[in-house]
Design a protein around this motif. Structure first.
Motif, PDB file in Angstrom:
ATOM      1  N   UNK A   1       6.188 -41.911 -20.491  1.00  0.00           N
ATOM      2  CA  UNK A   1       6.261 -41.322 -19.158  1.00  0.00           C
ATOM      3  C   UNK A   1       5.456 -42.186 -18.188  1.00  0.00           C
ATOM      4  N   UNK A   2       5.807 -42.056 -16.884  1.00  0.00           N
ATOM      5  CA  UNK A   2       5.039 -42.725 -15.831  1.00  0.00           C
ATOM      6  C   UNK A   2       3.874 -41.829 -15.425  1.00  0.00           C
ATOM      7  N   UNK A   3       2.728 -42.449 -15.165  1.00  0.00           N
ATOM      8  CA  UNK A   3       1.535 -41.700 -14.776  1.00  0.00           C
ATOM      9  C   UNK A   3       0.823 -42.435 -13.651  1.00  0.00           C
ATOM     10  N   UNK A   4       0.369 -41.655 -12.657  1.00  0.00           N
ATOM     11  CA  UNK A   4      -0.363 -42.248 -11.532  1.00  0.00           C
ATOM     12  C   UNK A   4      -1.730 -42.725 -11.998  1.00  0.00           C
ATOM     13  N   UNK A   5      -2.093 -43.921 -11.576  1.00  0.00           N
ATOM     14  CA  UNK A   5      -3.312 -44.572 -12.054  1.00  0.00           C
ATOM     15  C   UNK A   5      -3.979 -45.270 -10.871  1.00  0.00           C
ATOM     16  N   UNK A   6      -5.322 -45.227 -10.761  1.00  0.00           N
ATOM     17  CA  UNK A   6      -5.990 -45.976  -9.688  1.00  0.00           C
ATOM     18  C   UNK A   6      -5.654 -47.459  -9.768  1.00  0.00           C
ATOM     19  N   UNK A   7      -5.201 -48.018  -8.652  1.00  0.00           N
ATOM     20  CA  UNK A   7      -4.769 -49.417  -8.665  1.00  0.00           C
ATOM     21  C   UNK A   7      -5.912 -50.359  -9.015  1.00  0.00           C
ATOM     22  N   UNK A   8      -7.145 -50.000  -8.650  1.00  0.00           N
ATOM     23  CA  UNK A   8      -8.284 -50.884  -8.894  1.00  0.00           C
ATOM     24  C   UNK A   8      -8.592 -51.029 -10.377  1.00  0.00           C
TER      25      UNK A   8
END
Length: 264
Positions: free
Chosen positions: A63-70
């Motif tokens: 699945x896709x999961x939102x993650x901090x870009x940094x």
């Protein structure tokens, strides 16, 4: 001036003061609301469920999961750079386990159209060797891939004076080796999946493969499960094990303890 007029004037004065106070309060500006800083994010591909060693990946495992870009590593599969990542990794084999929520990395996968799984997980210079073991001495059926074990060789010899029972000699021929596979079929044991193995595949050095090949023709092989803390334990060389022969060891068979001498 009578009392009634004085009372009316007092009430009117109080009302005027109250009106003046309320009017002055309306001019005050409300305190500004705290600003919420929105950190940039990116969608990365993660394991939706636990994925075991050697398991083929299916779309429902991902699945896709939102993650901090940094904090998103360049090794992660990102939707903005590879929107078809789920399709690309479907069918690949996990060369190491993934836990739920762990980012998917191609370094831990073996492509289904690439080299064999066993060859892919072998470190350089190591060999994968399969051999039969004694099922009832396989640590109760709880030896799994990636566990560390010692390999024991047991030989039954006739008593020279023909007056007593046969002598069973046991010796450790290999120490702290990694299990790559143990049979294939899982078996339910006490409510948990276990592998009661008759065939085990071990990760060995070239010289250890020779030791194992000779031992297979000499007696019965069994495994002794080691603690997970022994992964980095010092290696005991085969020649050092041979030098220990002649020492007395305790052998436990079916709950009965006896002593046996390791032959030189």
């Amino acid at each position: 001036m009578n009392t009634a007029r004085i009372l009316v004037l007092a009430i009117a004065g109080c009302a005027g003061l109250a009106a003046l106070y309320l009017a002055s309060g309306r001019d005050e500006k409300p305190a500004p609301a705290p600003q919420v800083v929105q950190l940039p994010t990116v969608d990365i591909l993660v394991a939706k469920t636990d994925i075991g060693l050697g398991q083929a990946l299916k779309p429902e495992d991902l699945q896709w999961q939102t993650w901090p870009a940094a904090t998103a590593s360049t090794n992660f599969l990102r939707r903005d750079t590879n929107a078809e990542a789920i399709r690309d990794v479907t069918g690949s084999i996990a060369r190491a386990p993934f836990i739920q929520g762990e980012p998917i990395r191609e370094q831990k996968l073996v492509k289904s159209d690439g080299s064999g799984f066993m060859a892919a997980i072998l470190p350089s210079g190591m060999r994968a060797v399969s051999t039969e073991i004694s099922p009832e001495t396989g640590a109760g059926g709880f030896i799994l891939p990636n566990d560390r074990v010692d390999v024991l060789l047991s030989k039954r010899e006739k008593n020279s004076d023909r007056t007593g029972a046969d002598i069973v000699n046991s010796e450790v021929i290999l120490t702290n080796v990694r299990v790559l596979a143990i049979d294939q079929a899982p078996k339910e044991k006490d409510g948990a999946n276990a592998l009661v193995g008759k065939t085990v595949t071990l990760e060995l050095k070239p010289e250890q493969t020779e030791t194992l090949a000779r031992a297979r023709q000499s007696g019965v092989l069994s495994l002794a499960l080691r603690s997970i803390a022994d992964v980095h334990a010092p290696e005991v060389k085969t020649e050092d094990l041979h030098n220990k022969r002649g020492e007395t060891v305790n052998v436990i068979r079916y709950g009965v303890a006896s002593q046996a001498t390791m032959q030189k």
